[in-house]
Scaffold this active site. Structure first.
Site, PDB file in Angstrom:
ATOM      1  N   LYS A 111     -18.111  -1.427 -21.944  1.00 11.93           N
ATOM      2  CA  LYS A 111     -18.215  -2.878 -22.171  1.00 11.93           C
ATOM      3  C   LYS A 111     -18.967  -3.171 -23.463  1.00 11.93           C
ATOM      4  O   LYS A 111     -18.600  -4.077 -24.204  1.00 11.93           O
ATOM      5  CB  LYS A 111     -18.927  -3.564 -20.994  1.00 11.93           C
ATOM      6  N   LYS A 194      -5.572   2.999 -18.179  1.00 16.04           N
ATOM      7  CA  LYS A 194      -5.256   2.446 -16.873  1.00 16.04           C
ATOM      8  C   LYS A 194      -4.740   1.017 -16.987  1.00 16.04           C
ATOM      9  O   LYS A 194      -4.992   0.343 -17.979  1.00 16.04           O
ATOM     10  CB  LYS A 194      -6.497   2.472 -15.983  1.00 16.04           C
ATOM     11  N   LYS A 197      -6.822  -5.772 -16.337  1.00 19.29           N
ATOM     12  CA  LYS A 197      -6.651  -7.157 -16.806  1.00 19.29           C
ATOM     13  C   LYS A 197      -6.994  -7.299 -18.280  1.00 19.29           C
ATOM     14  O   LYS A 197      -6.368  -8.045 -19.007  1.00 19.29           O
ATOM     15  CB  LYS A 197      -7.541  -8.091 -16.000  1.00 19.29           C
TER      16      LYS A 197
HETATM   17  P1  AMP Z   1     -10.993  -5.196 -10.877  1.00 19.68           P
HETATM   18  O1  AMP Z   1      -9.697  -5.896 -10.976  1.00 19.68           O
HETATM   19  O2  AMP Z   1     -11.348  -4.419 -12.106  1.00 19.68           O
HETATM   20  O3  AMP Z   1     -12.107  -6.070 -10.359  1.00 19.68           O
HETATM   21  O4  AMP Z   1     -10.787  -4.039  -9.770  1.00 19.68           O
HETATM   22  C1  AMP Z   1     -10.708  -4.297  -8.400  1.00 19.68           C
HETATM   23  C2  AMP Z   1     -10.322  -3.044  -7.655  1.00 19.68           C
HETATM   24  O5  AMP Z   1      -9.077  -2.532  -8.127  1.00 19.68           O
HETATM   25  C3  AMP Z   1     -11.307  -1.867  -7.808  1.00 19.68           C
HETATM   26  O6  AMP Z   1     -11.355  -1.153  -6.612  1.00 19.68           O
HETATM   27  C4  AMP Z   1     -10.679  -1.006  -8.857  1.00 19.68           C
HETATM   28  O7  AMP Z   1     -11.033   0.358  -8.730  1.00 19.68           O
HETATM   29  C5  AMP Z   1      -9.215  -1.183  -8.554  1.00 19.68           C
HETATM   30  N1  AMP Z   1      -8.424  -0.977  -9.768  1.00 19.68           N
HETATM   31  C6  AMP Z   1      -8.387  -1.775 -10.864  1.00 19.68           C
HETATM   32  N2  AMP Z   1      -7.519  -1.272 -11.789  1.00 19.68           N
HETATM   33  C7  AMP Z   1      -7.014  -0.116 -11.252  1.00 19.68           C
HETATM   34  C8  AMP Z   1      -6.055   0.861 -11.692  1.00 19.68           C
HETATM   35  N3  AMP Z   1      -5.433   0.755 -12.856  1.00 19.68           N
HETATM   36  N4  AMP Z   1      -5.777   1.903 -10.865  1.00 19.68           N
HETATM   37  C9  AMP Z   1      -6.390   2.007  -9.659  1.00 19.68           C
HETATM   38  N5  AMP Z   1      -7.282   1.134  -9.192  1.00 19.68           N
HETATM   39  C10 AMP Z   1      -7.601   0.083  -9.959  1.00 19.68           C
END
Ligand code: AMP
Ligand code: TRP
Length: 330
Positions: A111, A194, A197
Site C-alpha cells: 500500500k 491477482k 478491485k
Molecule cells: P477484499 O475484496 O480485498 O476485501 O477481499 C475480501 C476477501 O476476498 C478476502 O478473503 C480475500 O482474501 C479474498 N480475495 C480477494 N481477492 C482475491 C483473489 N484474487 N483470489 C482469492 N481470494 C481473493
C-alpha cells in the site's frame, strides 16, 4: 462445531476472487458451524471513502453476499461498525502489536508503494483490527484468500502473546480455512497478479453476460504452445486457474490435454467456454442481487439480527479479556 469468521471491505462490487477466496468456503462452513460474516466498513476507511458512497457500497456488498447464498438463518451477518466491542478489543490488542512486526506486513508495504501520499495509522494497524474481528469470537477458522495469510499469522501472534502475557489459554489459534489443499488466488485477466478491485482486472458477479464475454475475450493470450508439454506462461496459467474454478473437471482436462499435445488455435474456444461457465455461475446471483438490493426491510432485519447475535458473543469475550487483563469495577 467450530467458530468461523470472515469479512469483506465494502469497496466496489464482489468479484470472482472474492467469490472463490472467501465466499465458497464460507458457504460450506455455514452449514454446520457457528458462523459470522461481516462487512468491514471500518477497514474501508483507510482509503477515505466518500461519505455519500459508504452506505451505497455497504448495501451493494451486503446484497451480493446474500445473493451468493450466505444465509442469515445460519450465519450472523452484520456491519463491523455496529459492534463497538471489536473496536475496544482492537485497542487492547494494539498493546500486543510490535511496530517492527507491522512494518514487515506485505500488504502494508504494498500500500505504501502504491499510495505513498496516504500512509495513516489506520492502515498501519489494519491487521490489528482484523485480529480483533476474529478474536472477538475466538474463531477457529477464517475463510479467506491467499492474500490474507500473513494477516492471520499476525492474529495468531497476538492471540498467543495474550495467552502468554496473562498466563492463560484463552484465545484459539485461528487458521485460514480451505477446502482445497492450498489457499486459492484467482488471477486477473490482464496476465499479471491477482484479481483485485484496485487492479482493474476483475470480473464482477454483477457484470452482465455481454461484459463478461468481452472481458474474457480480451484476456491476454498468444499463438499457442510452442511444443509438447512446455511450461505455460503466466497469462495462460491464469486462464486455466479460472477454468479450474468455474468449469467441470472434464472441461479442464480437455483443454489441459490440448496444451500438453501442443495443439494450436483453441484459445478462442477456451475463452468461449470460460465466459459461458462464468455467466452460468453469475446469472442467478445477479438476479437475486436485483431483488435484494432495494429491500430495505429485509436488509435491516438481517443486519439487526446479525448484530444482536454477534454482540452477544462479543460482549462476553470483551468482558472476559478485560477481566484477565486486570480491569475490575468497584
Ligand atoms: P477484499 O475484496 O480485498 O476485501 O477481499 C475480501 C476477501 O476476498 C478476502 O478473503 C480475500 O482474501 C479474498 N480475495 C480477494 N481477492 C482475491 C483473489 N484474487 N483470489 C482469492 N481470494 C481473493
Ligand atoms: N482484510 C480482509 C480483506 O482485505 C477483510 C477482513 C477484515 C477480514 N477483517 C477480517 C477477513 C476478518 C476475514 C476476517 O480482504
Amino acid at each position: 462445531m467450530s467458530i468461523v469468521v470472515s469479512g469483506v471491505r465494502p469497496t466496489g462490487n464482489l468479484h470472482l476472487g472474492n467469490y472463490y477466496g472467501a465466499i465458497t468456503n464460507f458457504l460450506k462452513m455455514q452449514e454446520r458451524n457457528e458462523c459470522y460474516f461481516f462487512i468491514a466498513d471500518l477497514h474501508s476507511l483507510t482509503t477515505h471513502p466518500d461519505p455519500k458512497m459508504l452506505h451505497t457500497n455497504v448495501r451493494n456488498i451486503l446484497s451480493e453476499y446474500l445473493a451468493c447464498g450466505i444465509d442469515p438463518e445460519k450465519a450472523a451477518i452484520y456491519m463491523q461498525s455496529d459492534i463497538p466491542e471489536i473496536v475496544q478489543l482492537y485497542l487492547l490488542l494494539n498493546m500486543l502489536a510490535p511496530i517492527a512486526e507491522l512494518k514487515k506486513t506485505v500488504s502494508f508495504k504494498d500500500k505504501i508503494r502504491k499510495n505513498p501520499e496516504n500512509i495513516n495509522a489506520g492502515l498501519f494497524t489494519y491487521p490489528v483490527l482484523m485480529a480483533a474481528d476474529i478474536l472477538i469470537f475466538n474463531a477457529n477458522y477464517v475463510p479467506v484468500g491467499k492474500d490474507q495469510e500473513q494477516h492471520l499469522e499476525l492474529t495468531r501472534n497476538y492471540a498467543s502473546r495474550f495467552n502468554h502475557r496473562y498466563n492463560v489459554n484463552y484465545f484459539n489459534q485461528p487458521t485460514a480455512y480451505i477446502f482445497d489443499k492450498e489457499l486459492i488466488e484467482i488471477p486477473g485477466l490482464n496476465g499479471s497478479g491477482k484479481m483485485g478491485k484496485s487492479e482493474s482486472n476483475c470480473i464482477y458477479l454483477v457484470d452482465n453476460p455481454q461484459i463478461i464475454e468481452k472481458k474474457v475475450r480480451s484476456a491476454l493470450t498468444d499463438n499457442g504452445p510452442v511444443g509438447e508439454n512446455t511450461p505455460k506462461p503466466d497469462y495462460i496459467e491464469n486462464l486455466f486457474t479460472l477454468l479450474r474454478a468455474v468449469s467441470t473437471p472434464e472441461v479442464v482436462s480437455y483443454y489441459e490435454n490440448l496444451w500438453i499435445v501442443g495443439a494450436t488455435k483453441w484459445y478462442s474456444n477456451l475463452k468461449k467456454q470460460l465466459a459461458e461457465d462464468i455467466i452460468k455461475l453469475t446469472i442467478p446471483i445477479r438476479q437475486r442481487v436485483n431483488d435484494i438490493r432495494n429491500d430495505d426491510t429485509y436488509l435491516r432485519k438481517v443486519t439487526q439480527e446479525g448484530a444482536e447475535k454477534a454482540k452477544e458473543t462479543a460482549r462476553k469475550t470483551l468482558k472476559e479479556v478485560k477481566q484477565l487483563m486486570g480491569f475490575k469495577s468497584f
